[in-house]
Design a protein around this motif. Structure first.
Motif, short mmCIF file in Angstrom:
data_model
loop_
_atom_site.label_atom_id
_atom_site.label_comp_id
_atom_site.label_asym_id
_atom_site.label_seq_id
_atom_site.Cartn_x
_atom_site.Cartn_y
_atom_site.Cartn_z
N GLU A 76 54.75 42.11 39.79
CA GLU A 76 53.39 42.24 39.24
C GLU A 76 52.89 40.91 38.67
OE1 GLU A 76 52.69 45.48 36.53
OE2 GLU A 76 53.92 46.82 37.74
N ARG A 77 53.77 40.21 37.95
CA ARG A 77 53.37 38.92 37.39
C ARG A 77 53.03 37.93 38.50
NH1 ARG A 77 57.89 39.92 34.00
NH2 ARG A 77 59.14 38.39 35.16
N GLU A 98 51.95 38.66 41.52
CA GLU A 98 50.68 39.08 42.12
C GLU A 98 49.49 38.70 41.26
OE1 GLU A 98 51.02 43.24 42.92
OE2 GLU A 98 52.46 42.94 44.54
N ASN A 99 49.69 38.61 39.94
CA ASN A 99 48.60 38.27 39.03
C ASN A 99 48.47 36.76 38.82
OD1 ASN A 99 47.83 40.93 38.63
ND2 ASN A 99 49.31 41.23 36.98
N GLY A 100 49.18 35.96 39.63
CA GLY A 100 48.97 34.53 39.58
C GLY A 100 50.08 33.72 38.96
N SER A 101 51.18 34.30 38.59
CA SER A 101 52.28 33.54 38.02
C SER A 101 52.91 32.66 39.09
CB SER A 101 53.33 34.50 37.45
OG SER A 101 54.44 33.78 36.98
#
Length: 111
Positions: free
Chosen positions: A77-78, A80-83
């Motif tokens: 998830e991180r 996918e959110n741009g990490s």
């Protein structure tokens, strides 16, 4: 004697200007209908293989490693959110746990 002359004694030289010889195509007679039926039955018997129990066993073991799966999902998830991190470490921990659980069961199922 030069190097190319030395190799030409072992390897024949082929030129692109040579004309290709026509290739004859020989058609074979079709097999009798009875032979086709027998061959189809043999192929069907050969194609029937027992199911691989690995997939079901790995799913069961993945449930036992749910805490590691949770960490892997959070990492995904991180990302996918741009990490800019990668989840290789979490993936290896999860797969190691699942493999440790599944290996003895899979080998016991394959006799």
């Amino acid at each position: 004697m030069g190097l190319s002359e030395f190799f030409s004694t072992f390897i024949p030289t082929v030129y692109a200007d040579e004309e290709e010889q026509p290739v004859e195509i020989v058609e074979e007679e079709a097999p009798a209908a009875e032979e086709e039926v027998v061959e189809e039955e043999e192929e069907e018997e050969e194609e029937e293989e027992p199911e691989d129990p690995k997939e079901a066993i790995m799913e069961e073991c993945a449930k036992q490693c749910s805490s590691l799966k949770h960490h892997l999902d959070e990492c995904n998830e991180r990302v996918e959110n741009g990490s800019s991190e990668n989840c290789i470490e979490e993936f290896f921990h999860f797969m190691h746990c699942a493999d440790e659980c599944a290996a003895p069961k899979i080998f016991a199922a394959t006799k």
